[in-house]
Motif scaffolding. Structure first.
Motif, PDB file in Angstrom:
ATOM      1  N   ALA A 133      28.738  41.961  59.753  1.00 29.56           N
ATOM      2  CA  ALA A 133      29.469  42.328  58.537  1.00 29.56           C
ATOM      3  C   ALA A 133      30.957  41.990  58.634  1.00 29.56           C
ATOM      4  CB  ALA A 133      29.308  43.817  58.247  1.00 29.56           C
ATOM      5  N   ALA A 134      31.476  41.449  57.535  1.00 28.28           N
ATOM      6  CA  ALA A 134      32.916  41.337  57.372  1.00 28.28           C
ATOM      7  C   ALA A 134      33.475  42.715  57.021  1.00 28.28           C
ATOM      8  CB  ALA A 134      33.232  40.336  56.260  1.00 28.28           C
ATOM      9  N   PRO A 135      34.783  42.939  57.191  1.00 33.06           N
ATOM     10  CA  PRO A 135      35.353  44.242  56.812  1.00 33.06           C
ATOM     11  C   PRO A 135      35.057  44.574  55.349  1.00 33.06           C
ATOM     12  CG  PRO A 135      36.933  42.986  58.101  1.00 33.06           C
ATOM     13  CD  PRO A 135      35.789  42.054  57.799  1.00 33.06           C
ATOM     14  N   SER A 136      34.724  45.825  55.079  1.00 31.18           N
ATOM     15  CA  SER A 136      34.500  46.277  53.703  1.00 31.18           C
ATOM     16  C   SER A 136      35.180  47.620  53.527  1.00 31.18           C
ATOM     17  CB  SER A 136      33.000  46.364  53.376  1.00 31.18           C
ATOM     18  OG  SER A 136      32.303  47.157  54.315  1.00 31.18           O
ATOM     19  N   TRP A 137      35.661  47.864  52.305  1.00 33.31           N
ATOM     20  CA  TRP A 137      36.524  49.016  52.080  1.00 33.31           C
ATOM     21  C   TRP A 137      36.530  49.391  50.602  1.00 33.31           C
ATOM     22  CZ3 TRP A 137      40.350  47.436  48.732  1.00 33.31           C
ATOM     23  CH2 TRP A 137      40.587  46.058  48.685  1.00 33.31           C
ATOM     24  N   ILE A 138      36.913  50.622  50.328  1.00 32.98           N
ATOM     25  CA  ILE A 138      37.076  51.116  48.960  1.00 32.98           C
ATOM     26  C   ILE A 138      38.316  51.988  48.917  1.00 32.98           C
ATOM     27  CG2 ILE A 138      36.115  52.590  47.143  1.00 32.98           C
ATOM     28  CD1 ILE A 138      33.324  51.772  48.076  1.00 32.98           C
ATOM     29  N   ALA A 192      40.342  41.807  48.008  1.00 34.09           N
ATOM     30  CA  ALA A 192      39.673  42.648  47.009  1.00 34.09           C
ATOM     31  C   ALA A 192      38.594  41.856  46.277  1.00 34.09           C
ATOM     32  CB  ALA A 192      40.686  43.189  46.021  1.00 34.09           C
ATOM     33  N   THR A 193      37.419  42.449  46.152  1.00 31.36           N
ATOM     34  CA  THR A 193      36.345  41.851  45.351  1.00 31.36           C
ATOM     35  C   THR A 193      36.309  42.416  43.944  1.00 31.36           C
ATOM     36  OG1 THR A 193      34.767  43.508  46.164  1.00 31.36           O
ATOM     37  CG2 THR A 193      34.913  41.428  47.390  1.00 31.36           C
ATOM     38  N   ALA A 194      36.990  43.538  43.706  1.00 30.20           N
ATOM     39  CA  ALA A 194      37.013  44.144  42.372  1.00 30.20           C
ATOM     40  C   ALA A 194      38.252  45.000  42.231  1.00 30.20           C
ATOM     41  CB  ALA A 194      35.768  44.986  42.133  1.00 30.20           C
ATOM     42  N   MET A 237      43.955  53.397  38.605  1.00 32.07           N
ATOM     43  CA  MET A 237      43.338  52.200  39.177  1.00 32.07           C
ATOM     44  C   MET A 237      42.530  52.574  40.410  1.00 32.07           C
ATOM     45  SD  MET A 237      46.374  49.293  39.076  1.00 32.07           S
ATOM     46  CE  MET A 237      45.246  47.964  39.574  1.00 32.07           C
ATOM     47  N   ASP A 238      41.576  51.712  40.744  1.00 34.22           N
ATOM     48  CA  ASP A 238      40.980  51.686  42.072  1.00 34.22           C
ATOM     49  C   ASP A 238      40.653  50.235  42.405  1.00 34.22           C
ATOM     50  OD1 ASP A 238      38.400  51.057  40.953  1.00 34.22           O
ATOM     51  OD2 ASP A 238      37.926  53.181  40.781  1.00 34.22           O
ATOM     52  N   CYS A 239      40.296  49.977  43.641  1.00 31.51           N
ATOM     53  CA  CYS A 239      39.954  48.615  44.043  1.00 31.51           C
ATOM     54  C   CYS A 239      39.037  48.683  45.258  1.00 31.51           C
ATOM     55  CB  CYS A 239      41.204  47.780  44.325  1.00 31.51           C
ATOM     56  SG  CYS A 239      42.329  48.499  45.540  1.00 31.51           S
ATOM     57  N   ARG A 240      38.406  47.570  45.554  1.00 32.21           N
ATOM     58  CA  ARG A 240      37.469  47.553  46.673  1.00 32.21           C
ATOM     59  C   ARG A 240      37.267  46.135  47.192  1.00 32.21           C
ATOM     60  NH1 ARG A 240      34.390  48.531  41.987  1.00 32.21           N
ATOM     61  NH2 ARG A 240      32.782  46.947  41.549  1.00 32.21           N
ATOM     62  N   GLY A 241      36.811  46.067  48.430  1.00 31.19           N
ATOM     63  CA  GLY A 241      36.358  44.826  49.027  1.00 31.19           C
ATOM     64  C   GLY A 241      34.959  45.064  49.560  1.00 31.19           C
ATOM     65  N   VAL A 242      33.971  44.844  48.720  1.00 33.60           N
ATOM     66  CA  VAL A 242      32.569  45.172  49.020  1.00 33.60           C
ATOM     67  C   VAL A 242      31.701  43.967  48.676  1.00 33.60           C
ATOM     68  CG1 VAL A 242      30.621  46.679  48.439  1.00 33.60           C
ATOM     69  CG2 VAL A 242      32.918  47.637  48.632  1.00 33.60           C
TER      70      VAL A 242
END
Length: 250
Positions: A133-138, A192-194, A237-242
């Protein structure tokens, strides 16, 4: 900002307030997955659905790391505290709370149209093992008020000002908070993916010069026509990298 490890959930989190953490990131060897319900699922029903889903994929309830809620109307300050007390009961039962320290990131907003009849789940996230897995975060949702532990309206940026200048001041502060939280999680806008914005006010006066120019929307922007959960707040706002997301029936 610093992070704390929730070993049972295989993620780190930014300690914040009792109702939610500032954000989460999966531990090495794990990734975060996000699931959105087809419809907003009432709170108790949603918790049960999440528990069933985690059991079906062999994950403990401690893997639950983030959620997105929808409520019918913004709360009063006391109403928000009362709601959070009910929400936290299940987190305690799941063994996620350490005293008043809550590891679960959260956004909770109020659609201006097509309101749910009661507070419920729009989406949730959890960790799963993945050696590659690559790093993922919210990053948890933030409105235009610092998390001080007191009343939000007492610390809100440009409180009551919905002029273009007032909204710009709010947006700049929230963008800064997103960046502070991402930095604590080892992330930035490029990862960020979103990116999601929640407001009923016009974004266009600062969409290009602030959001886009700052690099805040590398994958585009999702604008939810909704209000933050506290009366008097106007922008969240919010953001994520998922990398893995899916939709399931409630």
């Amino acid at each position: 900002m610093s992070t704390r490890l929730l070993a049972a959930g295989a993620y780190r989190f930014i300690p914040a307030v009792s109702q939610y953490s500032g954000g989460v990131t999966a531990e090495p060897g794990h990734r975060i997955e996000r699931v959105r319900f087809e419809r907003v699922v009432p709170l108790a029903e949603g918790f049960a659905a999440i528990e069933r889903h985690l059991a079906s994929i062999g994950r403990p309830t401690s893997a639950f790391c983030a959620c997105e809620l929808r409520s019918p109307e913004p709360f009063t300050e006391q109403g928000f505290r009362d709601f959070n007390a009910v929400y936290i009961e299940t987190l305690r039962r799941w063994g996620l709370m350490d005293g008043d320290v809550n590891p679960v990131a959260r956004s909770n907003v109020c659609p201006e149209l097509h309101k749910p009849p009661a507070p419920g789940f729009f989406a949730f996230a959890y960790t799963v093992p993945d050696p590659q897995a690559a790093p993922s975060w919210i990053v948890a949702g933030s409105g235009e008020a610092p998390e001080t532990g007191g009343d939000y309206r007492d610390h809100a940026i440009a409180f009551g000002d919905v002029s273009p200048a007032g909204l710009l001041a709010k947006a700049r502060w929230v963008l800064g908070e997103m960046e502070r939280r991402m930095a604590a999680l080892g992330a930035d806008w490029s990862k960020a993916t979103a990116t999601q914005v929640y407001t009923v006010h016009d974004l266009h006066p600062f969409l290009a010069d602030e959001l886009a120019a700052r690099g805040a929307i590398p994958g585009g922007l999702t604008w939810h026509f909704a209000r933050p959960p506290i009366r008097g707040l106007e922008y969240e706002m919010d953001c994520r990298g998922v990398g893995v997301e899916r939709v399931i029936a409630g």
